[in-house]
Design a protein around this motif. Structure first.
Motif, PDB file in Angstrom:
ATOM      1  N   PHE A 453       1.233  -1.408  -0.197  1.00 19.81           N
ATOM      2  CA  PHE A 453      -0.070   0.162  -0.624  1.00 19.81           C
ATOM      3  C   PHE A 453       0.791   1.382  -0.002  1.00 19.81           C
ATOM      4  CE2 PHE A 453      -3.600  -2.351   0.068  1.00 19.81           C
ATOM      5  CZ  PHE A 453      -4.734  -1.782  -0.187  1.00 19.81           C
ATOM      6  N   MET A 454       2.165   0.809   0.029  1.00 27.00           N
ATOM      7  CA  MET A 454       2.542   2.540  -0.108  1.00 27.00           C
ATOM      8  C   MET A 454       2.908   2.861  -1.891  1.00 27.00           C
ATOM      9  SD  MET A 454       6.052   2.023   3.071  1.00 27.00           S
ATOM     10  CE  MET A 454       6.039   1.782   4.768  1.00 27.00           C
ATOM     11  N   TYR A 455       3.166   1.593  -2.018  1.00 26.53           N
ATOM     12  CA  TYR A 455       3.033   2.052  -3.876  1.00 26.53           C
ATOM     13  C   TYR A 455       1.829   2.287  -4.517  1.00 26.53           C
ATOM     14  CZ  TYR A 455       6.468  -2.345  -3.331  1.00 26.53           C
ATOM     15  OH  TYR A 455       7.566  -2.867  -3.241  1.00 26.53           O
ATOM     16  N   MET A 456       0.876   2.017  -3.839  1.00 26.73           N
ATOM     17  CA  MET A 456      -0.634   2.940  -3.671  1.00 26.73           C
ATOM     18  C   MET A 456      -0.679   3.949  -3.457  1.00 26.73           C
ATOM     19  SD  MET A 456      -3.043  -0.225  -4.818  1.00 26.73           S
ATOM     20  CE  MET A 456      -3.572  -1.180  -4.560  1.00 26.73           C
ATOM     21  N   ILE A 457      -0.048   4.030  -2.867  1.00 26.45           N
ATOM     22  CA  ILE A 457       0.317   5.939  -1.710  1.00 26.45           C
ATOM     23  C   ILE A 457       0.715   6.680  -2.632  1.00 26.45           C
ATOM     24  CG2 ILE A 457       0.576   7.276  -0.171  1.00 26.45           C
ATOM     25  CD1 ILE A 457      -0.078   4.871   1.907  1.00 26.45           C
ATOM     26  N   ALA A 458       2.000   5.561  -3.210  1.00 26.57           N
ATOM     27  CA  ALA A 458       2.846   6.618  -4.482  1.00 26.57           C
ATOM     28  C   ALA A 458       1.865   7.369  -5.460  1.00 26.57           C
ATOM     29  CB  ALA A 458       4.187   6.032  -4.215  1.00 26.57           C
ATOM     30  N   GLY A 459       1.825   6.136  -5.899  1.00 24.06           N
ATOM     31  CA  GLY A 459       0.875   6.085  -7.441  1.00 24.06           C
ATOM     32  C   GLY A 459      -0.419   6.892  -7.555  1.00 24.06           C
ATOM     33  N   LEU A 460      -1.216   6.981  -5.934  1.00 27.42           N
ATOM     34  CA  LEU A 460      -2.295   7.974  -6.009  1.00 27.42           C
ATOM     35  C   LEU A 460      -1.979   8.796  -5.977  1.00 27.42           C
ATOM     36  CD1 LEU A 460      -4.447   5.172  -3.741  1.00 27.42           C
ATOM     37  CD2 LEU A 460      -5.619   5.907  -6.171  1.00 27.42           C
ATOM     38  N   SER A 461      -1.348   9.215  -4.779  1.00 29.96           N
ATOM     39  CA  SER A 461      -0.407  10.871  -4.978  1.00 29.96           C
ATOM     40  C   SER A 461      -0.514  11.633  -5.887  1.00 29.96           C
ATOM     41  CB  SER A 461       0.549  10.566  -3.694  1.00 29.96           C
ATOM     42  OG  SER A 461       0.312  10.608  -2.592  1.00 29.96           O
ATOM     43  N   MET A 462       0.319  10.588  -6.807  1.00 33.09           N
ATOM     44  CA  MET A 462       1.489  11.003  -8.247  1.00 33.09           C
ATOM     45  C   MET A 462      -0.115  11.622  -9.068  1.00 33.09           C
ATOM     46  SD  MET A 462       4.614   9.457  -9.329  1.00 33.09           S
ATOM     47  CE  MET A 462       4.321   7.729  -8.783  1.00 33.09           C
ATOM     48  N   LEU A 463      -1.153  10.232  -8.863  1.00 30.49           N
ATOM     49  CA  LEU A 463      -2.081  10.926 -10.409  1.00 30.49           C
ATOM     50  C   LEU A 463      -3.512  12.135  -9.511  1.00 30.49           C
ATOM     51  CD1 LEU A 463      -3.757   9.257 -12.030  1.00 30.49           C
ATOM     52  CD2 LEU A 463      -4.887   7.749 -10.435  1.00 30.49           C
ATOM     53  N   GLN A 464      -3.289  12.008  -8.226  1.00 30.19           N
ATOM     54  CA  GLN A 464      -3.704  13.506  -7.639  1.00 30.19           C
ATOM     55  C   GLN A 464      -3.513  14.423  -7.947  1.00 30.19           C
ATOM     56  OE1 GLN A 464      -7.549  13.750  -6.256  1.00 30.19           O
ATOM     57  NE2 GLN A 464      -6.215  15.576  -6.196  1.00 30.19           N
ATOM     58  N   LEU A 465      -2.856  14.527  -7.740  1.00 33.13           N
ATOM     59  CA  LEU A 465      -1.489  15.392  -8.131  1.00 33.13           C
ATOM     60  C   LEU A 465      -2.073  16.188  -9.868  1.00 33.13           C
ATOM     61  CD1 LEU A 465       2.305  16.282  -6.577  1.00 33.13           C
ATOM     62  CD2 LEU A 465       0.968  17.333  -6.478  1.00 33.13           C
ATOM     63  N   TYR A 466      -1.640  14.696 -10.409  1.00 36.65           N
ATOM     64  CA  TYR A 466      -2.006  15.124 -12.151  1.00 36.65           C
ATOM     65  C   TYR A 466      -3.497  16.175 -12.393  1.00 36.65           C
ATOM     66  CZ  TYR A 466      -1.491  14.282 -17.267  1.00 36.65           C
ATOM     67  OH  TYR A 466      -1.571  14.432 -18.270  1.00 36.65           O
ATOM     68  N   GLN A 467      -4.439  15.400 -11.104  1.00 37.69           N
ATOM     69  CA  GLN A 467      -5.496  15.244 -11.852  1.00 37.69           C
ATOM     70  C   GLN A 467      -5.441  16.821 -10.955  1.00 37.69           C
ATOM     71  OE1 GLN A 467      -8.626  13.895  -8.771  1.00 37.69           O
ATOM     72  NE2 GLN A 467     -10.014  13.340  -9.809  1.00 37.69           N
ATOM     73  N   LYS A 468      -5.720  17.277 -10.339  1.00 38.32           N
ATOM     74  CA  LYS A 468      -5.446  18.231 -10.331  1.00 38.32           C
ATOM     75  C   LYS A 468      -5.529  19.565 -11.202  1.00 38.32           C
ATOM     76  CE  LYS A 468      -3.925  18.811  -5.274  1.00 38.32           C
ATOM     77  NZ  LYS A 468      -5.000  19.627  -4.905  1.00 38.32           N
ATOM     78  N   ARG A 469      -4.826  19.355 -11.845  1.00 31.84           N
ATOM     79  CA  ARG A 469      -4.193  20.478 -13.640  1.00 31.84           C
ATOM     80  C   ARG A 469      -5.852  19.536 -14.614  1.00 31.84           C
ATOM     81  NH1 ARG A 469      -2.420  25.628 -11.717  1.00 31.84           N
ATOM     82  NH2 ARG A 469      -2.429  25.031  -9.799  1.00 31.84           N
ATOM     83  N   HIS A 470      -6.230  18.274 -14.820  1.00 36.09           N
ATOM     84  CA  HIS A 470      -6.247  17.682 -15.740  1.00 36.09           C
ATOM     85  C   HIS A 470      -7.114  16.546 -15.206  1.00 36.09           C
ATOM     86  CE1 HIS A 470      -2.005  18.054 -16.413  1.00 36.09           C
ATOM     87  NE2 HIS A 470      -2.503  18.292 -17.560  1.00 36.09           N
ATOM     88  N   PRO A 471      -8.411  17.817 -14.913  1.00 32.40           N
ATOM     89  CA  PRO A 471      -9.983  16.628 -14.350  1.00 32.40           C
ATOM     90  C   PRO A 471     -10.553  15.770 -14.353  1.00 32.40           C
ATOM     91  CG  PRO A 471     -10.672  18.961 -14.710  1.00 32.40           C
ATOM     92  CD  PRO A 471      -8.607  18.735 -15.102  1.00 32.40           C
ATOM     93  N   ASP A 472     -10.180  15.491 -16.008  1.00 33.85           N
ATOM     94  CA  ASP A 472     -10.805  14.523 -16.787  1.00 33.85           C
ATOM     95  C   ASP A 472     -10.100  13.344 -16.667  1.00 33.85           C
ATOM     96  OD1 ASP A 472      -8.266  15.090 -18.170  1.00 33.85           O
ATOM     97  OD2 ASP A 472      -9.534  14.688 -19.769  1.00 33.85           O
TER      98      ASP A 472
END
Length: 688
Positions: A453-472
């Motif tokens: 779940f550390m992999y999960m957290i790292a991946g979801l965090s990067m995805l969240q940052l990317y989603q901020k400027r790319h809401p789609d």
């Protein structure tokens, strides 16, 4: 059937006469065997010879007192070379018999020892004092005389005192064991054995007060709890496991050092394998008060989280939170079953080399050998739940603003998608669960549970940052989880093949490089690179290009390091890749935010500063390295340390506390970093 009945006595007599003829007849043709009985005394060296025709029996008489446990130690030294026909020594007591040949042969014909010392199992006593006898029979099948020395002595300090250090020596043919009795008011003790000598390899065993005592290299693992040691060994012992309120501390020096990490050929090993050791038994800290956690007041939390379907973002909930919750359940259940099986096996067999604990600070409770290392993961669950409540409150506020047609909510700020934040909170809670499962029995094969779940957290965090400027990006939730599942699968393959296979490391590094290049193109062209790649001959986004060049150089270095070094700990290597990329992307995001004239709110700045402080402190405790399964269990125990907090938690527990706070702070940074844009028109927010 009586016809044969009258002949039975005559037939039996005939058999006895034949046996007597065989025994006595052959005896008459040779010298008569002589048996000599000698009254003997303690602490006297008896030097004599033995042949096949003479046998000596030494008789030791002494008084044994019930209130004073006394050990007897027999020392034998054969002065002649008789490896092909050893002398047999039989030690007879009222309750037990011990026998051994000298020279003593251990591990086949590889190791022979002409000097043997053994401690006798003390006999049980009923009366206040009893007369006891010890008979030592010495005999041999060798026709030529063999010279030997015999000495029987009382063992000083046979009963160990609490917090009293005892120095002693041991070797493969001269094991040692001592008795310890639980004093009143002490239910748990730590038996600690240390030595300034790393080798020869030794074994520390805790055995019940029973005879015989298994104190040789080839039988010390037959009963009780045991572990291999080099410089340090420690076992926590509970009174409830020993009905007699006492136990034996057995120390055996092994004939070879392979199990402790030394690959030296046994044929070239030093024959003198005497080791100087020190043993001390100390009460384990009674920290029951520290376990009495105050119950949380859940009234406010229950009110905040009631009726979630009224305000919940159903799209984000269905595609993010529910998915990771399902993954967590199906992943955690078999993990829990496996680690409980490990713990049960360790409890039943007594083998302490299965799990890599910090034995100097292992608090057994509820059948778990190191309950404190599991309890310290509670912070992940509590802070993950707190983060879910904070996100839920923000989601309610945002939903109410939309219902009320608030202009800021409709037209300003980053589009609010809370699904990934819910997933991050759930992932933090599950990190606590799986980290606790790992610490039930920490070892190489279980470490993937701690990191999944550390992999999960790292991946979801990067995805969240990317989603901020790319809401789609929210419509690709399933694809994101499939990628994370692939990462977990690769980590499992790495555990199995990553130790020695150069082929695996080459293939993994190639995949790592190709994935890095693909994601770089995706980030640079922001989903339009398929059409632009043919016409873009010069860089347009300079800052983005610089960041991607730095990121790719870092990833290429990590890939090259993996191929060249091939580290044993593949999970940590994979986690380092994920964390490094997350940190680079977060730095890039904040840099671009400031470069475009955006500001960071005070709350976000406070979160960033506190998070950095907690991460720095947490890493300092993590680097203490109390255990490491990259070495043998005996070598790992050299790094064990005492408890440092409340006489209950060790450095790694502090890492759990601080890192859970730091991860919570990191999530708060992601949640608040763009709060300054809540009053900015959505069309004016740059995409990067």
């Amino acid at each position: 059937m009586r016809p044969c009945g009258g002949r039975v006595p005559g037939f039996t007599l005939l058999i006895w006469m034949s046996v007597a003829r065989l025994v006595c007849g052959y005896g008459l043709s040779e010298e008569t065997k002589t048996v000599l009985l000698r009254e003997a005394e303690f602490d006297v060296i008896y030097e004599d010879t033995v042949t096949s025709n003479n046998q000596t029996v030494y008789a030791f008489n002494y008084t044994l007192f019930r209130k004073m446990t006394e050990g007897l130690r027999v020392s034998v030294n054969v002065l002649s070379n008789v490896s092909h026909s050893p002398i047999q020594f039989v030690l007879r007591q009222r309750h037990s018999v011990m026998s051994f040949p000298v020279p003593l042969i251990i591990r086949g014909l590889t190791h022979e020892y002409s000097h043997v010392e053994r401690t006798l199992c003390p006999p049980p006593t009923v009366n206040d004092s009893e007369e006891q006898s010890l008979f030592v029979d010495v005999w041999s099948l060798r026709s030529h005389s063999t010279q030997y020395q015999l000495r029987v002595s009382r063992v000083d300090n046979f009963t160990l005192g609490t917090d009293k250090k005892l120095n002693f020596t041991a070797s493969p043919s001269q094991p040692q064991f001592f008795k310890y009795v639980f004093p009143d008011g002490v239910d748990r003790v730590i038996v600690k054995v240390t030595s300034h000598m790393k080798f020869p390899c030794s074994v520390l065993s805790i055995q019940d007060i029973k005879c015989p005592v298994y104190d040789l290299d080839n039988n010390v693992d037959f009963t009780g709890m045991f572990q291999t040691i080099t410089k340090l060994g420690a076992i926590t012992v509970q009174r409830k496991d020993f009905p007699g309120n006492s136990f034996y501390v057995v120390v055996v020096v092994k004939s070879e050092d392979t199990v402790c990490g030394d690959s030296t050929d046994s044929s070239t090993m030093d024959t003198d394998r005497t080791k100087v050791l020190e043993v001390v038994v100390s009460p384990s800290p009674q920290s029951k008060e520290s376990l009495q956690l105050q119950p949380m007041n859940m009234d406010d939390v229950s009110m905040a989280c009631s009726n979630p379907e009224t305000y919940w973002d159903r799209f984000s909930y269905l595609f993010c939170f529910r998915n990771i919750a399902t993954i967590a359940v199906f992943y955690a259940l078999p993990v829990l079953q496996l680690v409980i099986t490990y713990q049960t096996f360790a409890n039943v067999t007594g083998k302490q080399d299965i799990c890599y604990y910090n034995f100097l600070c292992a608090y057994p409770l509820l059948g778990l050998s190191s309950f404190n290392n599991i309890l310290s993961n509670l912070g992940y669950g509590l802070l993950g739940f707190l983060f879910l409540c904070i996100v839920f409150k923000r989601a309610i506020t945002h939903r109410q603003a939309l219902v009320c047609k608030d202009r800021n909510a409709l037209e300003n700020g980053i589009q609010k998608h809370f699904g990934l934040f819910y997933a991050l909170g759930m992932a933090l809670m599950m990190e606590g669960v799986l980290s606790g499962c790992y610490h039930v029995c920490p070892n190489y094969t279980n470490f993937q549970f701690d990191t999944s779940f550390m992999y999960m957290i790292a991946g979801l965090s990067m995805l969240q940052l990317y989603q901020k400027r790319h809401p789609d990006i929210s419509e690709n939730a399933h694809a994101a989880y499939c990628c994370l599942a692939l990462v977990v699968f690769v980590s499992v393959i790495g555990v199995v093949l990553g130790k020695d296979s150069i082929t695996f490391w080459i293939i993994f590094s190639l995949i790592h490089i190709l994935a890095s290049l693909f994601l770089s193109a995706q980030l640079y062209y922001t989903d339009t690179w398929r059409g632009c790649i043919r016409q873009c001959t010069c860089p347009i986004y300079i800052h983005r290009l610089v960041f991607l060049v730095v990121a790719n150089v870092g990833n290429f270095c990590l890939a090259g390091y993996g191929v060249i070094k091939r580290p044993n700990d593949f999970d940590t290597h994979l986690l380092a890749i994920a964390i490094c990329n997350l940190l680079l992307y977060l730095f890039y995001y904040i840099f671009m935010k400031l470069w475009n004239g955006e500001r960071i709110t005070r709350l976000a700045i406070v979160c960033i500063v506190l998070t950095l402080i907690f991460w720095g402190c947490a890493i300092s405790f993590f680097l203490q390295g109390l255990t490491t399964w990259q070495k043998t269990p005996a070598e790992s125990r050299e790094n064990n340390k005492d408890c440092i907090l409340l006489s209950f938690f060790d450095d790694h527990d502090i890492w759990h506390f601080l890192s859970s706070i730091a991860m919570f702070g990191s999530f708060m940074v992601l949640l608040t970093v763009d709060d300054d844009l809540d009053t900015v028109k959505r069309d004016n927010i740059p995409v990067f």
